[in-house]
Enzyme design. Sequence first.
Site: not given
Ligand code: OAD
Length: 243
Positions: A215, A151, A231, A189, A119, A101-104
């Site tokens: 978490e 345009c 991770a 995630t 994404h 889901q990461n865009v980085d």
């Molecule tokens: P979130 O910010 O919702 O969740 C990040 C997750 O990573 C949480 O469950 C943390 O506990 C966990 N976390 C934190 N540090 C960590 C580590 N060192 N190792 C492993 N896990 C760790 O991010 P996403 O689930 O990616 O969408 O969010 C989903 C989407 O929501 C994103 O892709 C973005 C956002 O809106 C778009 O941009 C379309």
Amino acid sequence: MTLGTVRGWLRGANRIAVLTGAGMSAESGVPTFRDAQTGLWARFRPEDLATEAAFRANPGNVWDWYAMRRQMVAGVAPNAGHIAIARFQQRHPGRLTLITQNVDGLHERAGSTSVLALHGRLLDDKWLDPPRACCLAQPPLDGRPPRCAACGNLRRPAVVWFGEMLPPEVLAAADEAARTCDLMLVVGTSGVVYPAAGLARAAATAGRMVVVNPEASELDDTAHAVLRGTAATLLPQLLQEEP
Ligand code: OAD
């Protein structure tokens, strides 16, 4: 369930899928979205920055915010977790499908290929409106954002904004991988954003699904195992070769 058990499952799995979220890159220094203090959505309003309507209303603001994120990502490096996945793919061609889901772009920078970027990609941009002949005839005029000199069509970040469809061919490939894998690792995630979170649920029905997260997440209840850790610490232990 212990790390050793999950390592055993991985050894026995012919088709492995890995689904990553923002936590995957946290140890590289990229902020997550939903962390209560440092998360991007704790500090900024997504409706002001991550929708087409916001971009049309205030393209300069949105462009600058993405420029800030691009600059931030350019200044960090893949962590041991990204590298462990890439090395595993190199050692076992075709055995592991990586969905993010990461865009980085950090998975690619670690050496992963064929990354299914659900994404989109932060470093790419694309036309806001379907390009006309004039848009394609000459390079866009520099600006914040760049635009077609004829345009006025604008360049926008090639990421998926709220309310937008995921790239259909990427989602189809990810869905196929989720529905046919023996084991999916779901790393970093929160599991609240769909359709991405649905891929983890589909994988749990197809085979085993393992959450890697320090978490609690929305996917813990569906998982066959939950490994509490980060991770960059757990993925090298999970994916390294047997001695
Ligand atoms: P979130 O910010 O919702 O969740 C990040 C997750 O990573 C949480 O469950 C943390 O506990 C966990 N976390 C934190 N540090 C960590 C580590 N060192 N190792 C492993 N896990 C760790 O991010 P996403 O689930 O990616 O969408 O969010 C989903 C989407 O929501 C994103 O892709 C973005 C956002 O809106 C778009 O941009 C379309």
